[in-house]
Scaffold this motif. Structure first.
Motif, short mmCIF file in Angstrom:
data_model
loop_
_atom_site.label_atom_id
_atom_site.label_comp_id
_atom_site.label_asym_id
_atom_site.label_seq_id
_atom_site.Cartn_x
_atom_site.Cartn_y
_atom_site.Cartn_z
N ARG A 205 0.83 -1.19 0.00
CA ARG A 205 0.00 0.00 0.00
C ARG A 205 0.88 1.25 0.00
O ARG A 205 2.03 1.21 0.44
N GLN A 206 0.28 2.31 -0.50
CA GLN A 206 1.00 3.58 -0.54
C GLN A 206 0.05 4.71 -0.20
O GLN A 206 -0.94 4.93 -0.91
N ALA A 207 0.34 5.38 0.89
CA ALA A 207 -0.43 6.54 1.32
C ALA A 207 0.17 7.79 0.69
O ALA A 207 1.35 7.80 0.33
N PRO A 208 -0.62 8.85 0.56
CA PRO A 208 -0.11 10.09 -0.04
C PRO A 208 1.14 10.59 0.68
O PRO A 208 1.17 10.69 1.91
N GLY A 209 2.18 10.87 -0.09
CA GLY A 209 3.40 11.40 0.48
C GLY A 209 4.28 10.38 1.17
O GLY A 209 5.30 10.76 1.77
#
Length: 125
Positions: free
Chosen positions: A37-41
């Protein structure tokens, strides 16, 4: 192999979602499957992985006891069941696969050759 992730959406804190990763082109039974997963920033981070026959699984400490990864090779599909969701679980979730993954590198995105397009999970408080 082509991967198609789906199942994301908006859910309240404490809720559940089930993500799917459908494989096409080659039998998924030859591939280790993982979720990142990749969260903003933020950098992309490992969530969970499952071995070829589903007998072995790995989890990030942040999701242990809340998330469960599974697969059905006959359906060429893997799932990520996410329970007790928290705001910090908000991210774009990607499924990934690779035929050969060194156990010690299971949690490294560089270990995976094939990637799906991502599905957005938003947990609202």
């Amino acid at each position: 192999v082509q991967l198609q992730a789906s199942g994301g959406g908006l859910v309240q804190v404490g809720g559940s979602l089930r993500l799917s990763c459908a494989a096409s082109g080659r039998s998924s039974s030859r591939f280790v499957v993982a979720w990142f997963r990749q969260a903003p920033g933020k950098e992309r981070e490992f969530v969970a992985a499952i071995g070829l026959n589903g007998g072995t699984s790995y989890y990030a400490d942040s999701v242990k006891g809340r998330f469960a990864i599974s697969r059905d090779n006959a359906q060429n599909t893997a799932w990520l069941q996410m329970n007790s969701l928290k705001p910090e679980d908000t991210a774009v979730y990607y499924c990934a696969a690779s035929q050969t993954v060194i156990t010690s590198a299971t949690m490294q995105p560089e270990s995976y050759v094939h990637w799906g397009q991502g599905t957005l999970v938003t947990v609202s408080s």
